[in-house]
Design a protein around this motif. Structure first.
Motif, PDB file in Angstrom:
ATOM      1  N   THR A 132       0.829  -1.208   0.000  1.00 32.13           N
ATOM      2  CA  THR A 132       0.000   0.000   0.000  1.00 32.13           C
ATOM      3  C   THR A 132       0.858   1.249   0.000  1.00 32.13           C
ATOM      4  OG1 THR A 132      -1.726  -1.183   1.221  1.00 32.13           O
ATOM      5  CG2 THR A 132      -1.828   1.213   1.240  1.00 32.13           C
ATOM      6  N   LEU A 133       2.029   1.186   0.619  1.00 31.91           N
ATOM      7  CA  LEU A 133       2.943   2.331   0.603  1.00 31.91           C
ATOM      8  C   LEU A 133       3.701   2.427  -0.717  1.00 31.91           C
ATOM      9  CD1 LEU A 133       4.495   2.072   4.195  1.00 31.91           C
ATOM     10  CD2 LEU A 133       2.815   3.726   3.411  1.00 31.91           C
ATOM     11  N   ALA A 134       4.141   1.282  -1.246  1.00 36.84           N
ATOM     12  CA  ALA A 134       5.022   1.296  -2.416  1.00 36.84           C
ATOM     13  C   ALA A 134       4.271   1.492  -3.726  1.00 36.84           C
ATOM     14  CB  ALA A 134       5.829  -0.004  -2.464  1.00 36.84           C
ATOM     15  N   LEU A 135       3.125   0.815  -3.887  1.00 32.88           N
ATOM     16  CA  LEU A 135       2.441   0.826  -5.182  1.00 32.88           C
ATOM     17  C   LEU A 135       1.899   2.204  -5.571  1.00 32.88           C
ATOM     18  CD1 LEU A 135       1.686  -0.959  -7.553  1.00 32.88           C
ATOM     19  CD2 LEU A 135      -0.434  -1.556  -6.373  1.00 32.88           C
ATOM     20  N   PRO A 136       1.156   2.912  -4.713  1.00 33.02           N
ATOM     21  CA  PRO A 136       0.692   4.247  -5.132  1.00 33.02           C
ATOM     22  C   PRO A 136       1.824   5.227  -5.382  1.00 33.02           C
ATOM     23  CG  PRO A 136      -0.523   3.458  -3.205  1.00 33.02           C
ATOM     24  CD  PRO A 136       0.638   2.543  -3.397  1.00 33.02           C
ATOM     25  N   LEU A 137       2.912   5.092  -4.604  1.00 33.93           N
ATOM     26  CA  LEU A 137       4.053   5.988  -4.796  1.00 33.93           C
ATOM     27  C   LEU A 137       4.693   5.756  -6.165  1.00 33.93           C
ATOM     28  CD1 LEU A 137       5.253   8.074  -2.821  1.00 33.93           C
ATOM     29  CD2 LEU A 137       7.010   6.414  -2.269  1.00 33.93           C
ATOM     30  N   TRP A 138       4.944   4.485  -6.494  1.00 35.43           N
ATOM     31  CA  TRP A 138       5.539   4.154  -7.796  1.00 35.43           C
ATOM     32  C   TRP A 138       4.591   4.516  -8.936  1.00 35.43           C
ATOM     33  CZ3 TRP A 138       3.649   0.598 -11.362  1.00 35.43           C
ATOM     34  CH2 TRP A 138       4.499   0.298 -12.433  1.00 35.43           C
ATOM     35  N   LEU A 139       3.293   4.270  -8.754  1.00 32.83           N
ATOM     36  CA  LEU A 139       2.326   4.573  -9.806  1.00 32.83           C
ATOM     37  C   LEU A 139       2.246   6.068 -10.076  1.00 32.83           C
ATOM     38  CD1 LEU A 139       0.314   3.104 -11.644  1.00 32.83           C
ATOM     39  CD2 LEU A 139      -1.443   3.490  -9.901  1.00 32.83           C
ATOM     40  N   ARG A 153       9.462  -2.896  -9.437  1.00 33.32           N
ATOM     41  CA  ARG A 153       9.992  -2.047  -8.372  1.00 33.32           C
ATOM     42  C   ARG A 153       9.096  -1.974  -7.131  1.00 33.32           C
ATOM     43  NH1 ARG A 153      12.707   3.154 -11.477  1.00 33.32           N
ATOM     44  NH2 ARG A 153      14.715   2.152 -11.938  1.00 33.32           N
ATOM     45  N   PRO A 154       7.781  -1.734  -7.270  1.00 30.60           N
ATOM     46  CA  PRO A 154       6.958  -1.689  -6.047  1.00 30.60           C
ATOM     47  C   PRO A 154       6.937  -3.012  -5.307  1.00 30.60           C
ATOM     48  CG  PRO A 154       5.571  -1.659  -8.008  1.00 30.60           C
ATOM     49  CD  PRO A 154       6.976  -1.445  -8.468  1.00 30.60           C
ATOM     50  N   GLY A 155       6.986  -4.128  -6.073  1.00 30.60           N
ATOM     51  CA  GLY A 155       7.024  -5.438  -5.425  1.00 30.60           C
ATOM     52  C   GLY A 155       8.301  -5.652  -4.644  1.00 30.60           C
ATOM     53  N   THR A 156       9.441  -5.247  -5.223  1.00 30.50           N
ATOM     54  CA  THR A 156      10.716  -5.412  -4.514  1.00 30.50           C
ATOM     55  C   THR A 156      10.784  -4.525  -3.276  1.00 30.50           C
ATOM     56  OG1 THR A 156      11.710  -3.765  -5.997  1.00 30.50           O
ATOM     57  CG2 THR A 156      11.968  -6.078  -6.580  1.00 30.50           C
ATOM     58  N   SER A 184      12.765   5.137  -2.831  1.00 31.76           N
ATOM     59  CA  SER A 184      11.636   5.916  -3.338  1.00 31.76           C
ATOM     60  C   SER A 184      12.106   7.260  -3.870  1.00 31.76           C
ATOM     61  CB  SER A 184      10.602   6.136  -2.224  1.00 31.76           C
ATOM     62  OG  SER A 184      10.126   4.913  -1.723  1.00 31.76           O
ATOM     63  N   THR A 185      13.078   7.865  -3.181  1.00 28.28           N
ATOM     64  CA  THR A 185      13.648   9.143  -3.656  1.00 28.28           C
ATOM     65  C   THR A 185      14.376   8.969  -4.986  1.00 28.28           C
ATOM     66  OG1 THR A 185      14.004   9.720  -1.332  1.00 28.28           O
ATOM     67  CG2 THR A 185      15.050  11.106  -2.962  1.00 28.28           C
TER      68      THR A 185
END
Length: 224
Positions: A104-111, A153-156, A216-217
């Protein structure tokens, strides 16, 4: 009947105690502490950490136009670090060990990075698919490889955080469950081992929240 009308203003009138002076300090409770309290060592330490992260993330982003863009990554670091530390206490649910939270943190950020990059800097995103100096025969393969590495990337990000949280907690649980069948000497060794593992898990909690924020940065800097 009161002997003097002004005796109502005497602080020792009620209960024979000077608690009436407490009303002088009640207003301080309403005022935010930052205006009347000297910053504690914890405040100074946390402000130092935030400013250090801000300077480092600003270098990684390397975009002077996006002022305050480091705030989201510092907030992300703080949220993950807080949840990682909470998971070290007994009988507290480690939320960062589940893919529900980490994804939930990684996927919206990457998208959001991908949408922003492909809408505003499409040519720049296409250039990232083929590294500089790649031979012409290898370009289709490089595009395929770069696309796959970008998609996962979001999965990793999510798996790295949750797996590191699960591994240490699982090892501590397995070692702790064997304590009832050990001798006194082995129990002392087990306690020392558990303390060392707890110190290691504390370091892992800090490192993993930092790694999540830094990656993420870096992903955001590629779309500018």
């Amino acid at each position: 009947m009161m002997m003097n009308l002004f005796s109502t203003f005497d602080p020792s009138t009620n209960f024979n105690m000077s608690l009436n002076w407490m009303s002088t300090l009640i207003g301080i409770i309403i005022i935010p502490p930052m205006f009347w309290l000297i910053p504690s060592r914890f405040n100074i330490l946390w402000n130092t950490i935030i400013m250090t992260l801000h300077k480092e993330f600003k270098i990684l982003i390397s975009n002077n136009k996006s002022q305050g863009s480091t705030l989201i990554f510092i907030s992300l670091f703080s949220l993950i670090l807080f949840n990682n530390f909470l998971g070290l206490f007994p009988y507290i649910f480690t939320s960062t060990s589940h893919m529900v939270l980490t994804l939930t943190l990684a996927l919206p950020l990457w998208l959001s990075f991908m949408l922003f990059g492909w809408i505003n800097n499409a040519m720049h995103m296409f250039a990232h698919l083929v590294p500089q100096g790649t031979p012409g025969a290898l370009m289709p393969f490089m595009v395929l490889i770069e696309s796959i590495s970008n998609i996962i990337r979001p999965g990793t990000l999510a798996i790295r955080l949750s797996a590191n949280m699960i591994a240490g907690h699982l090892l501590m649980t397995l070692l702790g469950s064997t304590g009832t069948s050990l001798s006194l000497i082995m129990i002392n060794l087990l306690i020392i081992t558990q303390i060392l593992l707890l110190v290691l898990e504390t370091a892992v909690s800090i490192i993993q929240s930092y790694v999540f924020a830094v990656l993420s940065t870096l992903y955001s800097s590629e779309v500018n």
